[in-house]
Structures are given as structure tokens and as C-alpha cells.
Design an enzyme around this catalytic site. Structure first.
Site, PDB file in Angstrom:
ATOM      1  N   ARG A 105       0.836  -1.195   0.000  1.00 45.21           N
ATOM      2  CA  ARG A 105       0.000   0.000   0.000  1.00 45.21           C
ATOM      3  C   ARG A 105       0.868   1.240   0.000  1.00 45.21           C
ATOM      4  O   ARG A 105       1.689   1.429   0.901  1.00 45.21           O
ATOM      5  CB  ARG A 105      -0.907  -0.016   1.230  1.00 45.21           C
ATOM      6  CG  ARG A 105      -2.063   0.952   1.095  1.00 45.21           C
ATOM      7  CD  ARG A 105      -3.095   0.634   2.114  1.00 45.21           C
ATOM      8  NE  ARG A 105      -2.641   1.024   3.437  1.00 45.21           N
ATOM      9  CZ  ARG A 105      -3.403   1.632   4.331  1.00 45.21           C
ATOM     10  NH1 ARG A 105      -4.658   1.902   4.042  1.00 45.21           N
ATOM     11  NH2 ARG A 105      -2.941   1.955   5.504  1.00 45.21           N
ATOM     12  N   THR A 109      -0.887   7.634  -1.439  1.00 44.47           N
ATOM     13  CA  THR A 109      -2.146   7.506  -2.179  1.00 44.47           C
ATOM     14  C   THR A 109      -3.080   6.489  -1.527  1.00 44.47           C
ATOM     15  O   THR A 109      -4.277   6.458  -1.837  1.00 44.47           O
ATOM     16  CB  THR A 109      -1.872   7.032  -3.621  1.00 44.47           C
ATOM     17  OG1 THR A 109      -1.310   5.715  -3.554  1.00 44.47           O
ATOM     18  CG2 THR A 109      -0.925   7.946  -4.357  1.00 44.47           C
ATOM     19  N   ASP A 201      -4.064 -10.307  12.738  1.00 43.26           N
ATOM     20  CA  ASP A 201      -3.298 -10.225  11.491  1.00 43.26           C
ATOM     21  C   ASP A 201      -2.946 -11.651  11.054  1.00 43.26           C
ATOM     22  O   ASP A 201      -2.156 -12.330  11.714  1.00 43.26           O
ATOM     23  CB  ASP A 201      -2.031  -9.400  11.704  1.00 43.26           C
ATOM     24  CG  ASP A 201      -1.316  -9.159  10.378  1.00 43.26           C
ATOM     25  OD1 ASP A 201      -1.214  -7.993   9.970  1.00 43.26           O
ATOM     26  OD2 ASP A 201      -0.876 -10.147   9.744  1.00 43.26           O
ATOM     27  N   ASP A 204       0.822 -12.363  10.464  1.00 39.75           N
ATOM     28  CA  ASP A 204       1.581 -12.450  11.721  1.00 39.75           C
ATOM     29  C   ASP A 204       1.269 -13.753  12.450  1.00 39.75           C
ATOM     30  O   ASP A 204       2.165 -14.385  13.011  1.00 39.75           O
ATOM     31  CB  ASP A 204       1.234 -11.269  12.635  1.00 39.75           C
ATOM     32  CG  ASP A 204       1.940  -9.993  12.206  1.00 39.75           C
ATOM     33  OD1 ASP A 204       2.877 -10.080  11.396  1.00 39.75           O
ATOM     34  OD2 ASP A 204       1.534  -8.920  12.676  1.00 39.75           O
TER      35      ASP A 204
HETATM   36  N1  URA Z   1      -5.627  -8.465   7.218  1.00 37.99           N
HETATM   37  C1  URA Z   1      -5.471  -9.256   8.319  1.00 37.99           C
HETATM   38  O1  URA Z   1      -4.509 -10.006   8.417  1.00 37.99           O
HETATM   39  N2  URA Z   1      -6.410  -9.178   9.283  1.00 37.99           N
HETATM   40  C2  URA Z   1      -7.477  -8.380   9.215  1.00 37.99           C
HETATM   41  O2  URA Z   1      -8.301  -8.390  10.132  1.00 37.99           O
HETATM   42  C3  URA Z   1      -7.616  -7.568   8.068  1.00 37.99           C
HETATM   43  C4  URA Z   1      -6.684  -7.634   7.085  1.00 37.99           C
END
Ligand code: URA
Length: 210
Positions: A105, A109, A201, A204
Site C-alpha cells: 500500500r 495515495t 493479522d 503475523d
Molecule cells: N488483514 C489481516 O490479516 N487481518 C485483518 O483483520 C484484516 C486484514
């Protein structure tokens, strides 16, 4: 066309997903569960693969038996979390061709920018299954599908573990021809763009980074 959104409500999928959501679930358990659940989701997303027949000999007699028809399908992982779904799916579909789409990302922008793109040839003749565990805002998913279409893909499905209503709506607007298969349609996105209740995430959690 099949439904735009399919939520796989199979009890095994739902149970495994609950284990994955729990914050005390370890990286090793998370990874193993993701592998297992990806195979159950793969079963659903490949339901309409074309089938033909081939004549084979069983120990008893010959028969016309069903076999998959057409080009090998293409699995396309949206990096990096897509790789967690990819591994399990390749165990189930070992002859699938594999592609990768890398997007980051742009902080100014806020738009997704491509940093890697490598996909199998003849995408126009294959079922292309794009995989990313989390369909959150939909920005990267939409951009990845844009790229796959530019590369010639015409029959694309999108497979994710969790979807937010916002991401589903964004995909429906941009790519109404791309059916989505998921294990859950969660409540919403929070102000940081995370899915809630979600699982945190996904990258992660599967790779043990933070
Ligand atoms: N990406 C992720 O890993 N978790 C989310 O909740 C949203 C996007």
C-alpha cells in the site's frame, strides 16, 4: 453463475475456524489448522470443475470413469498471507499451477502498488483461484483480480478464510463475475481496517511475526 458469496458452514470448517480465532492458539496450531481448513475450502471452490470420462480397467472390468477435464487449474496466492492457504490446497490439488501477486500500500495515495507478479501461462483457459485469508477493505483483492484479468484470466474465483461485508461489497461492485468462497462473513471492519471479531493479522499469526 453461482452465488457471488458462499459461506462454507460445514461443522469441521466452523470448528477449526473457532480454534484459529482464539488468541491463545499458537503459531504452530494456527498453521496446521489453516492447512486443514484450506483443504475443506478448496473442496467447495472446485465443486464446478469440468469433468469428462476416461475408459479405465478396474480389476473387474472396463468402465468409463470421471476425470477432470481441461487445463490444470491455477492457484494464485496474494502475498504474503495467501501462502498459508496455498500450501494446504496444493496437497489436495498437487498438479495445480501456481502464481503469486505481491502488492503493497502506497502510504501517500493509500492505493495498492504491484511489486511482484508471476502467473502461469494460458490463464484464459484455466480456472484461476485467487487466495488470500482476509477479505477486509477489498482494495488488494480488487487490485489483484484486476491484474489477473489483464493477464487474460476470465474464470476467476476468490477464496478467503474471513470476509468483511465492506470487502464483499467492494468486490461485488468491481468484480461481480468473481464468486467468493469463505468460512465466515464477519461483522465489520474496525477503524484500522481489521476484521472484527476476526482473528487478528493473519500473516503475523501464521508466520509468527509481529
Ligand atoms: N488483514 C489481516 O490479516 N487481518 C485483518 O483483520 C484484516 C486484514
Amino acid at each position: 453463475m453461482k452465488n457471488h458469496l458462499t459461506v462454507v458452514d460445514h461443522p469441521l470448517v466452523q470448528h477449526k475456524l473457532t480454534l484459529m480465532r482464539k488468541k491463545q492458539t499458537s503459531t504452530a496450531e494456527f498453521r496446521q489448522l489453516l492447512r486443514e481448513i484450506s483443504q475443506l475450502l478448496a473442496y467447495e471452490v472446485t465443486r464446478e470443475l469440468p469433468v469428462t470420462t476416461a475408459t479405465i480397467e478396474t480389476p473387474m472390468q472396463s468402465m468409463d470413469a470421471p476425470v477432470l477435464d481441461g487445463r490444470k487449474l491455477a492457484l494464485v496466492s496474494i502475498l504474503r498471507a495467501g501462502n498459508g492457504l496455498l500450501d494446504g490446497m496444493l496437497e489436495l490439488i498437487p498438479s495445480a499451477r501456481v502464481g503469486f501477486v505481491g502488492l503493497y500500500r502506497d502510504e501517500e495515495t493509500l492505493k495498492p502498488v504491484q511489486y511482484y507478479f508471476k502467473v502461469p501461462t494460458e490463464l484464459d483457459k484455466r480456472l484461476v483461484i485467487a487466495v488470500d485469508p482476509m477479505l477486509a477493505t477489498g482494495n488488494s483483492s480488487v487490485a489483484a483480480i484486476d491484474l489477473l484479468k489483464e493477464a487474460g484470466a476470465t474464470n476467476i474465483h476468490f477464496l478467503c478464510l474471513l470476509a468483511a461485508p465492506e470487502g464483499v461489497a467492494r468486490m461485488k461492485e468491481a468484480h461481480p463475475d468473481v464468486p467468493i468462497v469463505t468460512a465466515s462473513l464477519d461483522e465489520r471492519l474496525n477503524e484500522l481496517g481489521y476484521i472484527v471479531p476476526g482473528l487478528g493479522d493473519a500473516g503475523d499469526r501464521m508466520f509468527g511475526t509481529k
